[in-house]
Write an enzyme that holds these catalytic residues in place. Structure first.
Site, PDB file in Angstrom:
ATOM      1  N   LYS A  22       0.847  -1.202   0.000  1.00 40.66           N
ATOM      2  CA  LYS A  22       0.000   0.000   0.000  1.00 40.66           C
ATOM      3  C   LYS A  22       0.882   1.251   0.000  1.00 40.66           C
ATOM      4  O   LYS A  22       0.687   2.166  -0.799  1.00 40.66           O
ATOM      5  CB  LYS A  22      -0.895   0.021   1.231  1.00 40.66           C
ATOM      6  N   ASN A  23       1.861   1.289   0.895  1.00 44.16           N
ATOM      7  CA  ASN A  23       2.623   2.528   1.058  1.00 44.16           C
ATOM      8  C   ASN A  23       3.670   2.747  -0.016  1.00 44.16           C
ATOM      9  O   ASN A  23       4.259   3.829  -0.077  1.00 44.16           O
ATOM     10  CB  ASN A  23       3.241   2.571   2.461  1.00 44.16           C
ATOM     11  N   ARG A  92      -4.279   9.776   3.180  1.00 40.79           N
ATOM     12  CA  ARG A  92      -3.095  10.615   3.446  1.00 40.79           C
ATOM     13  C   ARG A  92      -2.311  10.855   2.161  1.00 40.79           C
ATOM     14  O   ARG A  92      -1.771  11.929   1.951  1.00 40.79           O
ATOM     15  CB  ARG A  92      -2.211   9.926   4.487  1.00 40.79           C
ATOM     16  N   CYS A 116      -5.287   7.828   8.710  1.00 40.87           N
ATOM     17  CA  CYS A 116      -5.696   7.304  10.014  1.00 40.87           C
ATOM     18  C   CYS A 116      -5.476   8.350  11.117  1.00 40.87           C
ATOM     19  O   CYS A 116      -4.527   9.120  11.083  1.00 40.87           O
ATOM     20  CB  CYS A 116      -4.897   6.041  10.338  1.00 40.87           C
ATOM     21  N   ARG A 121      -1.133  14.662  12.079  1.00 40.74           N
ATOM     22  CA  ARG A 121      -0.828  14.476  10.642  1.00 40.74           C
ATOM     23  C   ARG A 121      -0.653  15.813   9.909  1.00 40.74           C
ATOM     24  O   ARG A 121      -1.292  16.076   8.888  1.00 40.74           O
ATOM     25  CB  ARG A 121      -1.905  13.619   9.949  1.00 40.74           C
ATOM     26  N   PRO A 122       0.147  16.734  10.422  1.00 38.85           N
ATOM     27  CA  PRO A 122       0.334  18.013   9.728  1.00 38.85           C
ATOM     28  C   PRO A 122       1.061  17.821   8.391  1.00 38.85           C
ATOM     29  O   PRO A 122       1.570  16.738   8.114  1.00 38.85           O
ATOM     30  CB  PRO A 122       1.178  18.817  10.709  1.00 38.85           C
ATOM     31  N   ASP A 124       3.207  20.517   7.342  1.00 40.77           N
ATOM     32  CA  ASP A 124       4.114  21.674   7.322  1.00 40.77           C
ATOM     33  C   ASP A 124       5.445  21.368   6.652  1.00 40.77           C
ATOM     34  O   ASP A 124       5.996  22.224   5.924  1.00 40.77           O
ATOM     35  CB  ASP A 124       4.330  22.217   8.735  1.00 40.77           C
ATOM     36  N   ASP A 305       4.245   1.182  11.834  1.00 35.88           N
ATOM     37  CA  ASP A 305       3.069   0.499  11.269  1.00 35.88           C
ATOM     38  C   ASP A 305       2.934  -0.940  11.746  1.00 35.88           C
ATOM     39  O   ASP A 305       1.937  -1.597  11.444  1.00 35.88           O
ATOM     40  CB  ASP A 305       3.116   0.518   9.740  1.00 35.88           C
ATOM     41  N   ILE A 327       6.875   7.770  16.678  1.00 35.83           N
ATOM     42  CA  ILE A 327       6.576   8.431  15.404  1.00 35.83           C
ATOM     43  C   ILE A 327       5.272   9.216  15.471  1.00 35.83           C
ATOM     44  O   ILE A 327       5.206  10.370  15.067  1.00 35.83           O
ATOM     45  CB  ILE A 327       6.512   7.398  14.246  1.00 35.83           C
ATOM     46  N   ARG A 397      -8.742  -0.717   4.165  1.00 33.97           N
ATOM     47  CA  ARG A 397      -7.954   0.348   3.533  1.00 33.97           C
ATOM     48  C   ARG A 397      -6.615  -0.189   3.068  1.00 33.97           C
ATOM     49  O   ARG A 397      -6.042   0.304   2.103  1.00 33.97           O
ATOM     50  CB  ARG A 397      -7.680   1.485   4.530  1.00 33.97           C
TER      51      ARG A 397
HETATM   52  C1  EPZ Z   1       3.664   7.358   5.943  1.00 34.53           C
HETATM   53  O1  EPZ Z   1       2.840   8.365   6.508  1.00 34.53           O
HETATM   54  C2  EPZ Z   1       2.805   6.105   5.871  1.00 34.53           C
HETATM   55  N1  EPZ Z   1       1.647   6.336   5.023  1.00 34.53           N
HETATM   56  C3  EPZ Z   1       2.352   5.714   7.272  1.00 34.53           C
HETATM   57  O2  EPZ Z   1       1.625   4.493   7.158  1.00 34.53           O
HETATM   58  C4  EPZ Z   1       3.586   5.478   8.134  1.00 34.53           C
HETATM   59  O3  EPZ Z   1       3.179   5.189   9.447  1.00 34.53           O
HETATM   60  C5  EPZ Z   1       4.468   6.745   8.135  1.00 34.53           C
HETATM   61  O4  EPZ Z   1       4.805   7.095   6.774  1.00 34.53           O
HETATM   62  C6  EPZ Z   1       5.757   6.549   8.908  1.00 34.53           C
HETATM   63  O5  EPZ Z   1       6.458   5.483   8.386  1.00 34.53           O
HETATM   64  C7  EPZ Z   1       1.786   6.254   3.682  1.00 34.53           C
HETATM   65  O6  EPZ Z   1       2.855   6.015   3.162  1.00 34.53           O
HETATM   66  C8  EPZ Z   1       0.545   6.468   2.873  1.00 34.53           C
HETATM   67  P1  EPZ Z   1       5.572  10.813   8.046  1.00 34.53           P
HETATM   68  P2  EPZ Z   1       3.329   9.910   6.533  1.00 34.53           P
HETATM   69  O7  EPZ Z   1       5.478  12.037   7.252  1.00 34.53           O
HETATM   70  O8  EPZ Z   1       4.077  10.205   5.322  1.00 34.53           O
HETATM   71  C9  EPZ Z   1       5.250  14.194  11.382  1.00 34.53           C
HETATM   72  C10 EPZ Z   1      -0.174   3.024   7.524  1.00 34.53           C
HETATM   73  O9  EPZ Z   1      -0.738   2.529   8.521  1.00 34.53           O
HETATM   74  N2  EPZ Z   1       5.082  15.135  10.272  1.00 34.53           N
HETATM   75  O10 EPZ Z   1       6.788   9.955   7.948  1.00 34.53           O
HETATM   76  O11 EPZ Z   1       2.149  10.747   6.858  1.00 34.53           O
HETATM   77  C11 EPZ Z   1       4.057  13.245  11.518  1.00 34.53           C
HETATM   78  O12 EPZ Z   1       3.020  13.870  12.255  1.00 34.53           O
HETATM   79  C12 EPZ Z   1       0.221   4.484   7.533  1.00 34.53           C
HETATM   80  O13 EPZ Z   1       0.085   2.389   6.466  1.00 34.53           O
HETATM   81  C13 EPZ Z   1       5.031  16.498  10.554  1.00 34.53           C
HETATM   82  O14 EPZ Z   1       5.117  16.925  11.700  1.00 34.53           O
HETATM   83  O15 EPZ Z   1       4.303   9.885   7.789  1.00 34.53           O
HETATM   84  C14 EPZ Z   1       4.662  12.070  12.229  1.00 34.53           C
HETATM   85  O16 EPZ Z   1       4.713  12.347  13.603  1.00 34.53           O
HETATM   86  C15 EPZ Z   1      -0.043   5.152   8.862  1.00 34.53           C
HETATM   87  N3  EPZ Z   1       4.866  17.370   9.520  1.00 34.53           N
HETATM   88  C16 EPZ Z   1       6.078  11.997  11.658  1.00 34.53           C
HETATM   89  O17 EPZ Z   1       6.338  13.315  11.108  1.00 34.53           O
HETATM   90  C17 EPZ Z   1       4.760  16.923   8.216  1.00 34.53           C
HETATM   91  O18 EPZ Z   1       4.632  17.774   7.302  1.00 34.53           O
HETATM   92  C18 EPZ Z   1       6.262  10.957  10.570  1.00 34.53           C
HETATM   93  O19 EPZ Z   1       5.311  11.213   9.586  1.00 34.53           O
HETATM   94  C19 EPZ Z   1       4.806  15.539   7.956  1.00 34.53           C
HETATM   95  C20 EPZ Z   1       4.986  14.657   9.005  1.00 34.53           C
END
Ligand code: EPZ
Length: 419
Positions: A22-23, A92, A116, A121-122, A124, A305, A327, A397
């Protein structure tokens, strides 16, 4: 309303083909928007997040259809840059259309992405990076408005190795003049998959899978075919189901290097792991050992995950375990559900303290996110009696045919309709 009925206490044994990731496939679908020709993605999982992503493409003018296990995306013509609606807001991955549309046509208006509810999930990091590449981004009526008269390559140092932000910068880099360098980039295998497909499309990307990624060159519109990697989280999830049922399963996967961080933890729990180029075999011949301390980390550490699924397994381990979630700030949803089954868990400051109990008892549970929902199925499989899981839509999903797969391995789980 649908529910899963699960009758536990049965060993899972046999061979299972692991679905496409998926990811990994979500960024590949976004990348297809860069190609003004046809992109064919083989081994594409049939899951609702994929449908939501492709529904967004259809709404802006792409032609999308399925061919057996593949998804075929013709993005030669688009008639809109508006990424709106329930589909965009519920997944997302829709945030990745920001980088792709800026690269392709310099303009995009986006609903904020969904995903989810495991934290705020910002976005920024995404917005800051794209602004640094020259995009003019504003928030108007709770929508993200992006404009650019030409993105420019630059060095972007991410505050955290964000998977999505890394992917968005790579996609935007496909339309930038000059070289874009990402420092503190995410190293997940799904990033490498995106870079491999973009390279097939003509891009030049160095450093995929490392903390520094250099992006240059643009893609060349042409028909591209790419087969997406196996879902390492799905493989880990089924392995957890084998672990709690004393099972023995043989998972057919490609890119088993992606299982780094998961396999080490499984071995620490006493699981027998044997794996080669295209398979991983997981067997449990004794009660699971507790883990004194495990923390979720960016790749190659133990993936967030897999955290909920691990919690279900450790709930019936021999001893006391501690899981630290680093995370996401709100990813312990399943604790209250496991407590209904007789688990002994308390959480404090981002840590879950788990005292293994001999067995869980069936109960009525509510899925609240994708991986948590899968974790509740694992708990149901481990327990005697019947477990009901409400809101299975969360699970669909990301897991293709999860009930069919578990039943094929000897389990007993069925989707049912209630009033
Ligand atoms: C991806 O989400 C995955 N989703 C998530 O899988 C996975 O848990 C995550 O990466 C971490 O490995 C997809 O690939 C579709 P991040 P993503 O940006 O990109 C913070 C699942 O169950 N952050 O690596 O949203 C964020 O809040 C899903 O398959 C900011 O603060 O994750 C988090 O605390 C769930 N600002 C951390 O960084 C931002 O602009 C990691 O988020 C972006 C992220």
């Amino acid at each position: 309303m649908h529910i899963y009925n699960i009758y536990g206490g049965r060993r899972l044994r046999g061979e299972l083909y692991i679905q496409g990731s998926k990811n990994a496939v979500i960024p590949l679908i976004a990348a297809a928007l860069l190609n003004k020709d046809v992109t064919i993605i083989d081994n594409c999982p049939q899951i609702s997040d994929v449908y939501r992503m492709t529904d967004v493409l259809t709404r802006i003018g792409c032609i999308v259809h399925r061919e057996e296990g593949a998804i075929v995306i013709d993005a030669s013509q688009i008639h809109s840059n508006m990424i709106y609606g329930q589909c965009a807001r519920s997944v997302r991955g829709s945030v990745l259309y920001m980088g792709a549309l800026l690269a392709r046509c310099g303009y995009a208006v986006m609903d904020f992405p969904g995903g989810c509810h495991i934290g705020k999930r910002p976005v920024d990091y995404h917005i800051d990076a794209l602004r640094k590449m020259g995009a003019d981004i504003s928030i108007e009526e709770n929508r993200i408005v992006c404009k650019s008269r030409g993105l420019k390559g630059c060095v972007i140092r991410l505050p955290f190795p964000s998977v999505g932000a890394t992917e968005n910068i790579i996609l935007a880099g496909m339309g930038a003049c000059g070289i874009t360098v990402i420092e503190n980039a995410a190293r997940e295998p799904e990033i490498t998959e995106l870079c491999r497909m973009l390279s097939k499309m003509g891009a030049r990307i160095d450093g995929a899978g490392t903390q520094t990624i250099r992006i240059s060159g643009r893609i060349v519109p042409r028909e591209v075919r790419y087969s997406v990697m196996s879902d390492r989280i799905a493989a880990g999830t089924y392995a957890c189901a084998a672990a709690v049922t004393g099972g023995d399963i043989y998972c057919l996967i490609n890119r088993n290097d992606a299982m780094t961080g998961i396999v080490d933890i499984f071995r620490s729990m006493g699981l027998n792991i044997d794996y080669g180029n295209d398979y991983i075999r997981v067997s449990a011949h004794r009660r699971i050992k507790a883990l004194s301390y495990v923390r979720t980390e960016p790749y190659p550490g133990f993936p967030t995950d897999m955290q909920s699924q691990l919690m279900s397994v450790l709930s019936v381990a021999d001893g006391n375990s501690v899981i630290e979630e680093n995370i996401f700030e709100n990813r312990f949803h399943i604790v209250d559900e496991l407590l209904k089954m007789g688990a002994d868990i308390h959480t404090e400051n981002g840590r879950a303290y788990i005292k293994g109990v001999p067995a869980l008892s069936g109960s009525e549970l509510y899925a609240k996110d994708l991986r948590g929902g899968a974790a509740l199925i694992i708990a149901g499989l481990s327990s005697e009696g019947r477990t009901v899981v409400y809101d299975p839509g969360y699970i669909d999903r990301g897991y293709e045919n999860i009930a069919h797969n578990i039943n094929m391995l000897g389990g007993n789980i069925h989707l049912a309709q209630t009033e």
